[in-house]
Design a protein around this motif. Structure first.
Motif, PDB file in Angstrom:
ATOM      1  N   LYS A 263       0.287  -1.982  -6.704  1.00  0.00           N
ATOM      2  CA  LYS A 263      -0.379  -1.701  -5.435  1.00  0.00           C
ATOM      3  C   LYS A 263      -1.896  -1.787  -5.520  1.00  0.00           C
ATOM      4  N   GLY A 264      -2.465  -1.525  -6.719  1.00  0.00           N
ATOM      5  CA  GLY A 264      -3.920  -1.599  -6.893  1.00  0.00           C
ATOM      6  C   GLY A 264      -4.643  -0.657  -5.963  1.00  0.00           C
ATOM      7  N   SER A 265      -5.726  -1.126  -5.359  1.00  0.00           N
ATOM      8  CA  SER A 265      -6.540  -0.274  -4.496  1.00  0.00           C
ATOM      9  C   SER A 265      -5.831   0.093  -3.204  1.00  0.00           C
ATOM     10  N   LEU A 266      -4.722  -0.605  -2.901  1.00  0.00           N
ATOM     11  CA  LEU A 266      -3.967  -0.293  -1.692  1.00  0.00           C
ATOM     12  C   LEU A 266      -3.472   1.147  -1.722  1.00  0.00           C
ATOM     13  N   GLY A 267      -3.260   1.677  -2.933  1.00  0.00           N
ATOM     14  CA  GLY A 267      -2.777   3.041  -3.061  1.00  0.00           C
ATOM     15  C   GLY A 267      -3.705   4.064  -2.447  1.00  0.00           C
ATOM     16  N   ILE A 268      -4.975   3.713  -2.273  1.00  0.00           N
ATOM     17  CA  ILE A 268      -5.944   4.642  -1.695  1.00  0.00           C
ATOM     18  C   ILE A 268      -5.588   4.967  -0.249  1.00  0.00           C
ATOM     19  N   ILE A 269      -5.020   4.011   0.466  1.00  0.00           N
ATOM     20  CA  ILE A 269      -4.700   4.244   1.874  1.00  0.00           C
ATOM     21  C   ILE A 269      -3.236   4.624   2.081  1.00  0.00           C
ATOM     22  N   ALA A 270      -2.534   4.914   0.996  1.00  0.00           N
ATOM     23  CA  ALA A 270      -1.113   5.247   1.113  1.00  0.00           C
ATOM     24  C   ALA A 270      -0.848   6.385   2.099  1.00  0.00           C
ATOM     25  N   PRO A 271      -1.565   7.523   2.022  1.00  0.00           N
ATOM     26  CA  PRO A 271      -1.268   8.600   2.984  1.00  0.00           C
ATOM     27  C   PRO A 271      -1.479   8.181   4.430  1.00  0.00           C
ATOM     28  N   ILE A 272      -2.474   7.321   4.682  1.00  0.00           N
ATOM     29  CA  ILE A 272      -2.709   6.856   6.048  1.00  0.00           C
ATOM     30  C   ILE A 272      -1.542   5.999   6.517  1.00  0.00           C
ATOM     31  N   ALA A 273      -1.124   5.056   5.688  1.00  0.00           N
ATOM     32  CA  ALA A 273      -0.010   4.175   6.059  1.00  0.00           C
ATOM     33  C   ALA A 273       1.269   4.974   6.278  1.00  0.00           C
ATOM     34  N   ILE A 274       1.520   5.956   5.433  1.00  0.00           N
ATOM     35  CA  ILE A 274       2.730   6.776   5.551  1.00  0.00           C
ATOM     36  C   ILE A 274       2.685   7.601   6.837  1.00  0.00           C
ATOM     37  N   GLY A 275       1.525   8.174   7.131  1.00  0.00           N
ATOM     38  CA  GLY A 275       1.382   8.912   8.378  1.00  0.00           C
ATOM     39  C   GLY A 275       1.554   8.019   9.591  1.00  0.00           C
ATOM     40  N   PHE A 276       0.995   6.808   9.516  1.00  0.00           N
ATOM     41  CA  PHE A 276       1.075   5.875  10.643  1.00  0.00           C
ATOM     42  C   PHE A 276       2.513   5.457  10.940  1.00  0.00           C
ATOM     43  N   ILE A 277       3.300   5.170   9.893  1.00  0.00           N
ATOM     44  CA  ILE A 277       4.666   4.708  10.147  1.00  0.00           C
ATOM     45  C   ILE A 277       5.507   5.827  10.743  1.00  0.00           C
ATOM     46  N   VAL A 278       5.253   7.059  10.336  1.00  0.00           N
ATOM     47  CA  VAL A 278       5.978   8.181  10.931  1.00  0.00           C
ATOM     48  C   VAL A 278       5.583   8.346  12.397  1.00  0.00           C
ATOM     49  N   GLY A 279       4.279   8.275  12.683  1.00  0.00           N
ATOM     50  CA  GLY A 279       3.829   8.370  14.066  1.00  0.00           C
ATOM     51  C   GLY A 279       4.404   7.265  14.931  1.00  0.00           C
ATOM     52  N   ALA A 280       4.424   6.044  14.418  1.00  0.00           N
ATOM     53  CA  ALA A 280       4.968   4.911  15.173  1.00  0.00           C
ATOM     54  C   ALA A 280       6.459   5.072  15.413  1.00  0.00           C
ATOM     55  N   ASN A 281       7.187   5.540  14.400  1.00  0.00           N
ATOM     56  CA  ASN A 281       8.629   5.723  14.561  1.00  0.00           C
ATOM     57  C   ASN A 281       8.955   6.830  15.563  1.00  0.00           C
ATOM     58  N   ILE A 282       8.098   7.848  15.637  1.00  0.00           N
ATOM     59  CA  ILE A 282       8.318   8.900  16.642  1.00  0.00           C
ATOM     60  C   ILE A 282       8.167   8.325  18.043  1.00  0.00           C
ATOM     61  N   LEU A 283       7.210   7.434  18.223  1.00  0.00           N
ATOM     62  CA  LEU A 283       7.061   6.775  19.523  1.00  0.00           C
ATOM     63  C   LEU A 283       8.301   5.942  19.855  1.00  0.00           C
ATOM     64  N   ALA A 284       8.931   5.368  18.824  1.00  0.00           N
ATOM     65  CA  ALA A 284      10.111   4.535  19.049  1.00  0.00           C
ATOM     66  C   ALA A 284      11.384   5.350  19.222  1.00  0.00           C
TER      67      ALA A 284
END
Length: 250
Positions: free
Chosen positions: A167-188
Protein backbone atom coordinates in the motif's frame (compact mmCIF):
# COMPACT_ATOMS: atom_id res chain seq x y z
CA UNK A 1 -3.48 -19.79 -0.63
CA UNK A 2 -4.50 -17.69 2.41
CA UNK A 3 -6.22 -20.72 3.92
CA UNK A 4 -2.79 -22.27 4.49
CA UNK A 5 -1.80 -19.31 6.65
CA UNK A 6 -4.81 -19.46 8.96
CA UNK A 7 -3.49 -19.96 12.48
CA UNK A 8 -5.08 -20.77 15.82
CA UNK A 9 -2.35 -19.04 17.80
CA UNK A 10 -0.60 -20.05 21.00
CA UNK A 11 -2.46 -20.37 24.31
CA UNK A 12 -0.33 -17.72 26.00
CA UNK A 13 -1.46 -15.22 23.40
CA UNK A 14 -4.74 -14.80 25.27
CA UNK A 15 -2.92 -13.27 28.24
CA UNK A 16 0.04 -11.62 26.51
CA UNK A 17 0.27 -7.91 27.44
CA UNK A 18 0.42 -6.78 23.80
CA UNK A 19 -2.69 -8.77 22.91
CA UNK A 20 -4.57 -7.43 25.93
CA UNK A 21 -3.55 -3.86 25.07
CA UNK A 22 -4.78 -4.42 21.52
CA UNK A 23 -8.11 -5.76 22.84
CA UNK A 24 -8.45 -2.72 25.10
CA UNK A 25 -7.79 -0.47 22.11
CA UNK A 26 -10.54 -2.27 20.18
CA UNK A 27 -12.92 -1.84 23.11
CA UNK A 28 -12.26 1.91 23.31
CA UNK A 29 -12.36 2.45 19.54
CA UNK A 30 -15.65 0.55 19.20
CA UNK A 31 -17.12 2.46 22.14
CA UNK A 32 -16.17 5.77 20.49
CA UNK A 33 -17.65 4.71 17.15
CA UNK A 34 -20.91 3.26 18.44
CA UNK A 35 -21.47 6.15 20.87
CA UNK A 36 -21.20 8.65 18.01
CA UNK A 37 -23.15 6.61 15.45
CA UNK A 38 -25.97 5.37 17.67
CA UNK A 39 -26.04 8.69 19.50
CA UNK A 40 -26.64 10.57 16.27
CA UNK A 41 -29.72 8.45 15.61
CA UNK A 42 -31.04 9.02 19.12
CA UNK A 43 -30.48 12.77 18.76
CA UNK A 44 -32.38 12.77 15.46
CA UNK A 45 -35.30 10.94 17.08
CA UNK A 46 -35.37 13.45 19.94
CA UNK A 47 -35.28 16.47 17.65
CA UNK A 48 -38.02 15.08 15.40
CA UNK A 49 -40.12 13.60 18.20
CA UNK A 50 -39.56 10.09 16.84
CA UNK A 51 -40.76 11.01 13.36
CA UNK A 52 -40.01 8.84 10.34
CA UNK A 53 -36.49 8.98 9.00
CA UNK A 54 -36.02 11.70 6.40
CA UNK A 55 -33.33 12.13 3.72
CA UNK A 56 -31.67 14.68 6.01
CA UNK A 57 -31.63 12.12 8.81
CA UNK A 58 -30.00 9.57 6.53
CA UNK A 59 -27.31 12.05 5.54
CA UNK A 60 -26.74 12.93 9.20
CA UNK A 61 -26.34 9.23 10.08
CA UNK A 62 -23.93 8.77 7.18
CA UNK A 63 -21.75 11.68 8.29
CA UNK A 64 -21.80 10.68 11.97
CA UNK A 65 -20.72 7.11 11.19
CA UNK A 66 -18.10 8.20 8.65
CA UNK A 67 -16.56 10.75 11.02
CA UNK A 68 -16.81 8.43 14.03
CA UNK A 69 -15.20 5.50 12.21
CA UNK A 70 -12.43 7.71 10.82
CA UNK A 71 -11.49 8.66 14.38
CA UNK A 72 -11.99 5.17 15.82
CA UNK A 73 -9.73 3.55 13.19
CA UNK A 74 -7.13 6.29 13.51
CA UNK A 75 -6.76 6.03 17.30
CA UNK A 76 -6.55 2.23 17.24
CA UNK A 77 -4.46 1.69 14.11
CA UNK A 78 -1.05 1.71 15.78
CA UNK A 79 -2.14 -0.55 18.65
CA UNK A 80 -4.61 -3.11 17.33
CA UNK A 81 -4.86 -2.28 13.64
CA UNK A 82 -8.10 -0.39 14.23
CA UNK A 83 -10.53 -3.12 13.21
CA UNK A 84 -13.54 -1.76 15.17
CA UNK A 85 -15.67 -4.47 13.57
CA UNK A 86 -15.93 -8.26 14.00
CA UNK A 87 -16.39 -8.59 10.22
CA UNK A 88 -13.06 -6.82 9.59
CA UNK A 89 -11.39 -9.07 12.16
CA UNK A 90 -12.92 -12.14 10.50
CA UNK A 91 -11.75 -10.96 7.09
CA UNK A 92 -8.24 -10.50 8.45
CA UNK A 93 -8.36 -13.99 9.96
CA UNK A 94 -9.51 -15.60 6.71
CA UNK A 95 -6.62 -13.88 4.93
CA UNK A 96 -4.13 -15.19 7.48
CA UNK A 97 -3.38 -11.78 8.97
CA UNK A 98 -4.54 -12.45 12.54
CA UNK A 99 -4.70 -15.60 14.66
CA UNK A 100 -7.96 -17.10 15.85
CA UNK A 101 -7.18 -16.47 19.53
CA UNK A 102 -6.32 -12.83 18.98
CA UNK A 103 -9.39 -12.49 16.80
CA UNK A 104 -11.60 -13.85 19.59
CA UNK A 105 -10.10 -11.28 21.97
CA UNK A 106 -10.93 -8.57 19.46
CA UNK A 107 -14.50 -9.85 19.07
CA UNK A 108 -15.11 -9.84 22.82
CA UNK A 109 -13.68 -6.33 23.14
CA UNK A 110 -15.68 -5.01 20.18
CA UNK A 111 -18.97 -6.45 21.41
CA UNK A 112 -18.39 -5.18 24.95
CA UNK A 113 -17.47 -1.75 23.61
CA UNK A 114 -20.73 -1.56 21.65
CA UNK A 115 -22.85 -2.69 24.62
CA UNK A 116 -21.16 -0.24 26.99
CA UNK A 117 -21.58 2.61 24.48
CA UNK A 118 -25.31 1.93 24.17
CA UNK A 119 -25.69 1.57 27.93
CA UNK A 120 -23.96 4.91 28.45
CA UNK A 121 -26.17 6.52 25.81
CA UNK A 122 -29.33 5.23 27.46
CA UNK A 123 -28.18 6.53 30.84
CA UNK A 124 -26.88 9.88 29.58
CA UNK A 125 -30.10 10.61 27.65
CA UNK A 126 -32.36 9.84 30.58
CA UNK A 127 -33.54 6.49 29.30
CA UNK A 128 -34.12 7.15 25.61
CA UNK A 129 -34.35 4.03 23.44
CA UNK A 130 -31.24 2.72 21.71
CA UNK A 131 -32.91 1.61 18.51
CA UNK A 132 -31.98 -1.86 17.29
CA UNK A 133 -31.38 -2.38 13.58
CA UNK A 134 -34.39 -3.49 11.58
CA UNK A 135 -35.59 -4.06 8.04
CA UNK A 136 -37.65 -1.54 6.12
CA UNK A 137 -39.57 -2.62 3.03
CA UNK A 138 -37.28 -5.55 2.21
CA UNK A 139 -37.25 -9.26 3.04
CA UNK A 140 -34.62 -10.86 5.23
CA UNK A 141 -32.96 -12.29 2.11
CA UNK A 142 -32.87 -8.88 0.45
CA UNK A 143 -31.28 -7.51 3.62
CA UNK A 144 -28.89 -10.45 3.78
CA UNK A 145 -27.56 -9.66 0.29
CA UNK A 146 -27.39 -5.94 1.10
CA UNK A 147 -25.24 -6.59 4.18
CA UNK A 148 -22.97 -9.01 2.30
CA UNK A 149 -22.28 -6.54 -0.51
CA UNK A 150 -21.82 -3.50 1.73
CA UNK A 151 -19.48 -5.32 4.10
CA UNK A 152 -17.54 -6.77 1.19
CA UNK A 153 -16.87 -3.20 0.03
CA UNK A 154 -15.82 -2.15 3.53
CA UNK A 155 -13.41 -5.02 4.17
CA UNK A 156 -12.03 -4.83 0.62
CA UNK A 157 -11.24 -1.17 1.35
CA UNK A 158 -9.55 -2.14 4.62
CA UNK A 159 -7.37 -4.65 2.79
CA UNK A 160 -6.45 -2.25 0.00
CA UNK A 161 -5.58 0.70 2.23
CA UNK A 162 -4.45 -0.81 5.52
CA UNK A 163 -3.47 -4.49 5.23
CA UNK A 164 -1.86 -4.83 1.79
CA UNK A 165 1.93 -4.65 2.35
CA UNK A 166 2.27 -2.89 -1.03
CA UNK A 167 0.00 0.00 0.00
CA UNK A 168 2.94 2.38 0.59
CA UNK A 169 1.91 5.93 1.42
CA UNK A 170 -1.70 5.06 0.63
CA UNK A 171 -1.89 3.63 4.14
CA UNK A 172 -1.84 7.18 5.50
CA UNK A 173 -5.37 7.80 4.22
CA UNK A 174 -6.72 4.39 5.23
CA UNK A 175 -8.97 5.70 8.05
CA UNK A 176 -10.45 8.31 5.69
CA UNK A 177 -11.18 5.75 2.97
CA UNK A 178 -12.68 3.33 5.50
CA UNK A 179 -14.88 6.05 6.96
CA UNK A 180 -15.95 7.17 3.49
CA UNK A 181 -17.03 3.71 2.33
CA UNK A 182 -19.12 3.23 5.46
CA UNK A 183 -20.75 6.64 4.99
CA UNK A 184 -21.46 5.91 1.32
CA UNK A 185 -22.92 2.49 2.10
CA UNK A 186 -25.24 4.03 4.71
CA UNK A 187 -26.56 6.35 2.02
CA UNK A 188 -27.16 3.29 -0.17
CA UNK A 189 -28.52 0.80 2.34
CA UNK A 190 -29.57 2.78 5.37
CA UNK A 191 -33.18 3.11 4.23
CA UNK A 192 -33.48 -0.66 3.77
CA UNK A 193 -31.45 -2.43 6.47
CA UNK A 194 -29.93 0.37 8.53
CA UNK A 195 -26.61 -0.48 6.83
CA UNK A 196 -24.87 -2.10 9.77
CA UNK A 197 -21.87 -3.81 8.09
CA UNK A 198 -20.73 -4.50 11.65
CA UNK A 199 -22.10 -7.17 14.03
CA UNK A 200 -20.95 -5.16 17.06
CA UNK A 201 -22.87 -2.07 15.92
CA UNK A 202 -26.02 -4.22 15.69
CA UNK A 203 -25.34 -6.19 18.87
CA UNK A 204 -24.97 -3.22 21.25
CA UNK A 205 -28.41 -1.65 20.75
CA UNK A 206 -30.04 -5.09 20.45
CA UNK A 207 -28.77 -6.00 23.93
CA UNK A 208 -29.68 -2.70 25.57
CA UNK A 209 -33.15 -2.52 23.96
CA UNK A 210 -33.52 -6.33 24.00
CA UNK A 211 -34.82 -6.41 20.45
CA UNK A 212 -33.62 -9.27 18.24
CA UNK A 213 -35.84 -9.19 15.15
CA UNK A 214 -33.92 -10.55 12.13
CA UNK A 215 -30.74 -10.09 14.14
CA UNK A 216 -29.06 -13.03 12.41
CA UNK A 217 -28.91 -10.99 9.20
CA UNK A 218 -26.56 -8.51 10.87
CA UNK A 219 -24.13 -11.29 11.75
CA UNK A 220 -24.33 -13.63 8.78
CA UNK A 221 -24.27 -10.92 6.09
CA UNK A 222 -21.26 -8.97 7.39
CA UNK A 223 -19.24 -12.08 8.25
CA UNK A 224 -19.79 -13.61 4.81
CA UNK A 225 -19.05 -10.32 3.05
CA UNK A 226 -15.96 -9.67 5.15
CA UNK A 227 -14.69 -13.22 4.75
CA UNK A 228 -15.12 -13.12 0.97
CA UNK A 229 -13.31 -9.79 0.72
CA UNK A 230 -10.39 -11.05 2.79
CA UNK A 231 -10.13 -14.30 0.83
CA UNK A 232 -10.34 -12.64 -2.59
CA UNK A 233 -7.99 -9.76 -1.88
CA UNK A 234 -5.39 -11.94 -0.16
CA UNK A 235 -5.54 -14.59 -2.90
CA UNK A 236 -5.60 -12.38 -5.98
CA UNK A 237 -3.86 -9.13 -5.11
CA UNK A 238 -1.38 -9.73 -2.28
CA UNK A 239 1.94 -11.31 -3.22
CA UNK A 240 2.38 -14.96 -2.36
CA UNK A 241 5.74 -14.09 -0.85
CA UNK A 242 3.90 -12.98 2.28
CA UNK A 243 6.26 -12.96 5.25
CA UNK A 244 5.11 -14.37 8.58
CA UNK A 245 5.21 -12.10 11.60
CA UNK A 246 8.12 -12.62 14.01
CA UNK A 247 7.34 -15.19 16.68
CA UNK A 248 7.44 -12.52 19.38
CA UNK A 249 4.55 -10.62 17.77
CA UNK A 250 1.01 -11.39 18.75
Amino acid sequence: MPISRIAIGRAEEATHPDALKAALAEFISTLIFVFAGEGSGMAFNKLTDNASTTPAGLVAASLAHAFGLFVAVSVGANISGGHVNPAVTFGAFVGGNITLLRGILYWIAQLLGAVVACGLLKFATGGLTTSAFGLSGVSVWNAFVFEIVMTFGLVYTVYATAIDPKKGSLGIIAPIAIGFIVGANILAGGAFTGASMNPAVSFGPAVVSWSWDSHWVYWAGPLIGGGLAGLIYETVFISHTHEQLPTTDY
